[in-house]
Design an enzyme around this catalytic site. Structure first.
Site, mmCIF file in Angstrom:
data_model
loop_
_atom_site.group_PDB
_atom_site.id
_atom_site.type_symbol
_atom_site.label_atom_id
_atom_site.label_comp_id
_atom_site.label_asym_id
_atom_site.label_seq_id
_atom_site.Cartn_x
_atom_site.Cartn_y
_atom_site.Cartn_z
ATOM 1 N N GLY A 3 0.823 -1.197 0.000
ATOM 2 C CA GLY A 3 0.000 0.000 0.000
ATOM 3 C C GLY A 3 0.861 1.252 0.000
ATOM 4 N N ARG A 46 -1.360 -1.350 -6.561
ATOM 5 C CA ARG A 46 -1.905 -1.763 -7.853
ATOM 6 C C ARG A 46 -1.771 -0.703 -8.937
ATOM 7 N NH1 ARG A 46 -7.702 -4.038 -5.982
ATOM 8 N NH2 ARG A 46 -7.531 -2.198 -4.667
ATOM 9 N N ASP A 47 -1.938 0.562 -8.589
ATOM 10 C CA ASP A 47 -1.988 1.646 -9.565
ATOM 11 C C ASP A 47 -0.579 2.036 -10.019
ATOM 12 O OD1 ASP A 47 -2.183 4.264 -10.783
ATOM 13 O OD2 ASP A 47 -4.182 4.439 -9.904
ATOM 14 N N LYS A 79 0.285 5.873 -9.808
ATOM 15 C CA LYS A 79 0.555 6.312 -8.440
ATOM 16 C C LYS A 79 1.914 5.793 -7.964
ATOM 17 C CE LYS A 79 -4.213 6.830 -6.787
ATOM 18 N NZ LYS A 79 -5.229 6.337 -5.815
ATOM 19 N N TYR A 90 -15.723 -3.513 8.161
ATOM 20 C CA TYR A 90 -14.343 -3.046 8.327
ATOM 21 C C TYR A 90 -13.763 -3.393 9.699
ATOM 22 C CZ TYR A 90 -10.420 0.306 8.454
ATOM 23 O OH TYR A 90 -9.181 0.887 8.559
ATOM 24 N N LYS A 107 -10.298 -5.528 11.076
ATOM 25 C CA LYS A 107 -9.229 -4.877 11.816
ATOM 26 C C LYS A 107 -9.029 -5.510 13.189
ATOM 27 C CE LYS A 107 -7.916 -2.046 8.698
ATOM 28 N NZ LYS A 107 -6.604 -2.255 8.056
#
Length: 318
Positions: free
Chosen positions: A20, A45-46, A49, A169, A173
């Site tokens: 990330g 992934r991008d 970026k 979410y 976590k």
């Protein structure tokens, strides 16, 4: 430098792998590590970026010897996590990284009753498996190569507590906390240190995206949340790693929940944690009561929202 006899962790010359790493906390942490002399590999992934992130790493370079690399992979599966790790290791003579920071993740807040099966599945993939698979892949290789190192998960304040809107979410976590606490014990066998970071609200591109689906009542509860910028959160994480904390926090509110729900995790400092726990015993019930009151007041508005969304409500029988 040392803290109570403990040598502070120094990333200079070490290979740090950040998942990330193209935005938000991951990018801020990667840049911080680079500024301390680390070799840094980032995965996301991008590709666009990643290119921008790599340029920021270069701007933080302090030595010509530092190696910065970016790799585009989806790591929400065992296959993807293993492929990403293989690519990262190839740049460093096939050796596992010295430290792995698991910053990948995503939140899509909604009401539980309006979530689809895919929403709930994606919640565990994006909140738990995207970190767990990399931890699994890295740990196996570290043990195989008999390499010492560090493994740092990223949870959330919602890994200690939760409230309305975070049904897809918060469970993920909190599951990360369970995994980290288990591995902190198990990986003592191999001299691998395990940490987990519990950041509060962070003002990142991901935060802006999650607000698009976040219920109004959730926004209401969070409206006084001062939050942290990614650079502040990264600094808090780094400080906790240097101090050797198993559970790392970067703000006082999360510290209250840490101290009051610490379980079997090691103390930061016995006297400090006892003091914070005492404050939490008084403050947390008031916080919980206030949140529950806001939710009760939201009932009528919520019923109207469900009708507008076409949710099949029946007339009450009581």
């Amino acid at each position: 430098m040392s803290l109570f006899g403990r040598t502070k962790w120094n990333p200079a010359g070490k290979h740090c792998y950040v998942t990330g790493g193209s935005a938000g906390l991951g990018l801020s942490l990667a840049v911080l590590l680079a500024s301390h002399g680390a070799h840094v590999s980032i995965v996301a992934r991008d590709t666009r970026k990643l290119e921008d992130a790599l340029a920021k790493l270069e701007s933080a370079r302090v030595s010509n010897d530092q190696v910065f690399r970016s790799h585009s992979f989806s790591i929400g599966t065992a296959e993807g996590a293993n492929a990403a790790l293989k690519a990262v290791m190839e740049e460093h003579s096939g050796l596992t990284p010295d430290a792995v920071f698991l910053c990948a993740g995503k939140s899509t807040p909604k009401f539980f009753v309006e979530m689809s099966e895919q929403d709930l599945t994606d919640g565990m993939t994006n909140g738990y498996w995207v970190q767990a698979w990399t931890a699994w892949a890295v740990t196996k290789k570290m043990v195989e190569q008999q390499r010492k190192g560090k493994l740092c998960f990223v949870s959330s304040t919602l890994g200690y507590m939760s409230f309305i809107g975070y049904a897809s979410y918060s469970p993920a976590k909190q599951a990360l906390r369970g995994l980290a606490d288990t591995l902190r014990s198990e990986l003592i066998l191999y001299d691998i240190d395990v940490h987990i970071f519990f950041p509060p609200t962070m003002f990142t591109p991901g935060y802006e995206e999650e607000n698009k689906t976040k219920p109004k009542i959730t926004l209401k509860i969070e409206e006084d949340d001062s939050g942290l910028q990614p650079d502040q959160a990264a600094a808090g994480l780094f400080k906790g790693i240097q101090a050797g904390h198993a559970h790392i926090t970067a703000d006082f509110m999360t510290d209250l929940f840490r101290a009051s729900t610490r379980g079997s995790a090691p103390y930061h400092n016995f006297f400090y944690d006892s003091l914070v726990d005492g404050i939490a015993r008084i403050g947390v019930p008031f916080w919980r009561s206030g949140v529950d009151s806001l939710v009760r007041k939201h009932r009528a508005e919520h019923q109207q929202y469900l009708k507008e969304q076409g949710f099949p409500l029946q007339n009450g029988s009581n």
